[in-house]
Design an enzyme around this catalytic site. Structure first.
Site, short mmCIF file in Angstrom:
data_model
loop_
_atom_site.label_atom_id
_atom_site.label_comp_id
_atom_site.label_asym_id
_atom_site.label_seq_id
_atom_site.Cartn_x
_atom_site.Cartn_y
_atom_site.Cartn_z
N SER A 85 0.80 -1.23 0.00
CA SER A 85 0.00 0.00 0.00
C SER A 85 0.83 1.28 0.00
CB SER A 85 -0.94 0.02 1.21
OG SER A 85 -0.21 0.16 2.41
N LYS A 155 0.93 4.63 6.86
CA LYS A 155 0.37 5.46 5.79
C LYS A 155 1.02 6.84 5.84
CE LYS A 155 -2.85 2.31 4.90
NZ LYS A 155 -2.75 1.46 3.68
#
Length: 300
Positions: A85, A155
């Protein structure tokens, strides 16, 4: 008739009886007395033998483990990247070092930083739990290996408390109305948000909006807006900022904040707040002064 010569004397000289090795003997005795140990005094003339290395080894290991635990708890900790990701910034299997020190001094996550945070609840519910062995558990506990049991995510922070963030189809991500130039860090060929447009979203104070760099392969804030917090993450859940890729060696790199997050005007909302407060505070003073001036005029 001269029988023999004795330096002009016929009688033998009176000399003290000095042993040939008397000077050396006296020196040995003096040394013994200076050292404070005389023969038979019971003092130890030999130095104490140093401790065996093997006897000190458990103590050294214990100190090393305590230091490793303190470093893991308060300074830095290693984390493993479990997914794609965050490509291409981070690859699956990379080991990153996370700064845990600055949050202890009240530092909050900033826009553009890559952060590790605990699952806010429901983000990883379909992810299978790891089953580490005893050695992995121990090494994870002291910080020599990434945590194998905790459900953590990594993230990039896009917006912080007080920001308004949005992204329409085919458009850039906007923070406080300013478009982000994310070409330098999102995965090549990705769009900013075409897979999941969103917003505008007002990020509550004490929370952050996060997105993966591989936008089309990241279940980030966009996909959890139905959960408590509206897809945002509490800063209390943030473990720390990832500052460097430490492993593998050929992937070593720092993780700086992209320049687009430093563009002028991104803090426009925050900059307007003091001005608005100033106007609100000045208004009563202006009204009071005008009223005071009008009183003498009425008396005239």
């Amino acid at each position: 008739m001269a029988v023999g010569a004795r330096s002009g004397h016929d009688e033998p000289e009176d000399r003290p009886d000095i042993p040939v090795n008397a000077e050396a003997a006296g020196t040995t005795e003096d040394r013994t007395e200076r050292d404070g140990d005389s023969p038979g005094s019971g003092g130890s003339t030999a130095r104490k033998k140093p401790r065996s290395f093997w006897k000190e080894l458990p103590l050294l290991i214990g100190i090393a483990l305590v230091l490793a635990l303190l470093i893991k708890t308060f300074l830095v900790q290693a984390f493993s990247i479990p997914s794609d990701s965050m490509q291409n910034t981070l690859q699956r299997g990379d080991r990153v070092l996370v700064d845990k020190l600055t949050p202890w001094f009240g530092s909050e996550p900033e826009r553009g930083e890559v952060v590790v945070f605990h699952d806010p609840g429901g983000w990883l519910e379909n992810t299978p739990a790891a089953d580490p062995n005893a050695v992995q558990k121990f090494l994870s506990f002291i910080g020599l290996m990434p945590s194998a049991e905790e459900k953590d995510l990594i993230k990039r922070v896009i917006a912080i408390g007080g920001d308004t963030v949005e992204c329409k189809a085919n458009g850039p991500v906007k923070v406080n109305g300013k478009a982000l130039d994310d070409k330098s860090f999102i995965f090549k060929g990705n769009t900013p948000c075409n897979d999941e447009p969103f917003g505008p979203v007002k990020v509550p104070e004490g929370r952050i909006w996060v997105m993966g760099d591989h936008r089309q392969n990241s279940l980030d804030s966009r996909y959890h807006q139905e959960l408590p917090g509206g897809g945002t993450v509490s800063t209390d859940e943030v473990v720390g900022r990832a500052v460097v890729v430490a492993w593998p060696v050929n992937r070593w790199a720092t993780l700086p904040v992209p320049k687009t997050f430093d563009q002028p005007g991104l803090n426009a909302a925050a900059a307007m707040a003091p001005g608005a407060l100033g106007i609100a505070g000045a208004l009563p003073v202006v009204l009071w002064r005008r009223r005071r001036r009008s009183v003498p005029e009425q008396r005239k």
